[in-house]
Write a protein that holds these residues in place. Sequence first.
Motif, short mmCIF file in Angstrom:
data_model
loop_
_atom_site.label_atom_id
_atom_site.label_comp_id
_atom_site.label_asym_id
_atom_site.label_seq_id
_atom_site.Cartn_x
_atom_site.Cartn_y
_atom_site.Cartn_z
N GLY A 165 -0.32 2.65 3.97
CA GLY A 165 -0.34 1.61 4.99
C GLY A 165 -1.46 1.77 5.99
N GLN A 166 -1.95 0.65 6.47
CA GLN A 166 -2.92 0.60 7.56
C GLN A 166 -2.17 0.23 8.83
OE1 GLN A 166 -6.09 1.56 7.04
NE2 GLN A 166 -5.44 1.93 4.93
N THR A 167 -2.46 0.87 9.92
CA THR A 167 -1.65 0.75 11.14
C THR A 167 -1.43 -0.69 11.59
OG1 THR A 167 -2.35 2.95 11.84
CG2 THR A 167 -1.41 1.51 13.53
N LEU A 168 -2.48 -1.49 11.69
CA LEU A 168 -2.33 -2.86 12.18
C LEU A 168 -1.47 -3.71 11.24
CD1 LEU A 168 -3.02 -5.06 14.24
CD2 LEU A 168 -5.09 -5.53 12.91
N GLU A 169 -1.79 -3.68 9.96
CA GLU A 169 -1.04 -4.49 8.99
C GLU A 169 0.40 -4.00 8.86
OE1 GLU A 169 -4.05 -3.22 8.53
OE2 GLU A 169 -5.37 -4.73 7.67
N HIS A 170 0.58 -2.69 8.94
CA HIS A 170 1.93 -2.12 8.86
C HIS A 170 2.76 -2.57 10.07
CE1 HIS A 170 4.73 0.81 7.13
NE2 HIS A 170 5.10 1.02 8.38
N SER A 171 2.16 -2.55 11.24
CA SER A 171 2.85 -2.99 12.46
C SER A 171 3.24 -4.46 12.39
CB SER A 171 1.97 -2.75 13.69
OG SER A 171 1.69 -1.38 13.83
N ARG A 172 2.33 -5.26 11.87
CA ARG A 172 2.64 -6.69 11.71
C ARG A 172 3.77 -6.90 10.70
NH1 ARG A 172 -3.58 -8.89 11.92
NH2 ARG A 172 -3.72 -8.88 14.19
N ALA A 173 3.79 -6.09 9.64
CA ALA A 173 4.87 -6.17 8.65
C ALA A 173 6.20 -5.79 9.28
CB ALA A 173 4.56 -5.27 7.47
N TYR A 203 4.17 -7.22 1.79
CA TYR A 203 3.14 -7.13 2.82
C TYR A 203 1.94 -6.31 2.36
CZ TYR A 203 6.85 -8.94 5.75
OH TYR A 203 7.84 -9.72 6.27
N PRO A 204 0.76 -6.95 2.23
CA PRO A 204 -0.46 -6.22 1.88
C PRO A 204 -0.80 -5.19 2.96
CG PRO A 204 -0.80 -8.59 1.72
CD PRO A 204 0.53 -8.38 2.39
N ASN A 205 -1.30 -4.05 2.55
CA ASN A 205 -1.75 -2.98 3.45
C ASN A 205 -0.65 -2.38 4.32
OD1 ASN A 205 -4.46 -3.06 2.57
ND2 ASN A 205 -4.76 -4.89 3.80
N ALA A 206 0.62 -2.63 3.97
CA ALA A 206 1.73 -1.97 4.65
C ALA A 206 2.19 -0.81 3.76
CB ALA A 206 2.87 -2.94 4.89
N GLY A 207 2.69 0.24 4.38
CA GLY A 207 3.08 1.43 3.64
C GLY A 207 4.54 1.42 3.22
N HIS A 208 5.05 2.60 2.89
CA HIS A 208 6.38 2.76 2.32
C HIS A 208 7.49 2.50 3.33
CE1 HIS A 208 9.41 4.44 -0.37
NE2 HIS A 208 9.85 5.16 0.64
N ASP A 247 0.83 -1.20 0.00
CA ASP A 247 0.00 0.00 0.00
C ASP A 247 0.87 1.26 0.00
OD1 ASP A 247 -2.47 1.43 0.06
OD2 ASP A 247 -2.22 1.76 2.20
N ASP A 248 2.07 1.13 -0.53
CA ASP A 248 3.00 2.25 -0.62
C ASP A 248 2.40 3.34 -1.50
OD1 ASP A 248 5.11 3.98 -1.09
OD2 ASP A 248 6.59 2.39 -1.28
N GLN A 249 2.20 4.53 -0.95
CA GLN A 249 1.62 5.64 -1.70
C GLN A 249 2.69 6.57 -2.28
OE1 GLN A 249 -1.89 5.91 -2.09
NE2 GLN A 249 -1.66 3.85 -1.29
N ASN A 250 3.95 6.31 -1.91
CA ASN A 250 5.04 7.16 -2.35
C ASN A 250 5.50 6.83 -3.76
OD1 ASN A 250 8.03 8.01 -2.50
ND2 ASN A 250 7.26 9.10 -0.72
N TRP A 251 5.67 5.56 -4.06
CA TRP A 251 6.02 5.07 -5.39
C TRP A 251 5.62 3.62 -5.44
CZ3 TRP A 251 10.26 1.53 -6.02
CH2 TRP A 251 10.95 1.26 -4.84
#
Length: 111
Positions: free
Chosen positions: A73-81, A38-43, A7-11
Amino acid sequence: MLIIGEDDQNWCPCESAIDMKAMMERAGNSHLLTVLSYPNAGHLIEPPYTPHARSSLFKDVISHQKFMVLWGGQTLEHSRAQEDSWRKLLVFLRKNLYGDVKTRASLVSNL
């Protein structure tokens, strides 16, 4: 090792990872590449328990104009990643720096 937040919104890291994987395969070195996605994790997939920020506000030094950068990223999924990738990264480093995955006690005694 490539660590990708889907879910990286940067690139778009997925496209770069596909390119790198193809390059490694052409060179006959695909066995040297590990991709963690990782799905739903950010940059910014940083070490565990680092605060998750979906965006940041920056100020240009010259123009003093403010602009926003989206990380996604979504907080929960990002934390798990963060937790999962950190464990796997440590195993990867132990294996590739020490030649084998060893216990923490034996690693400390060999330093």
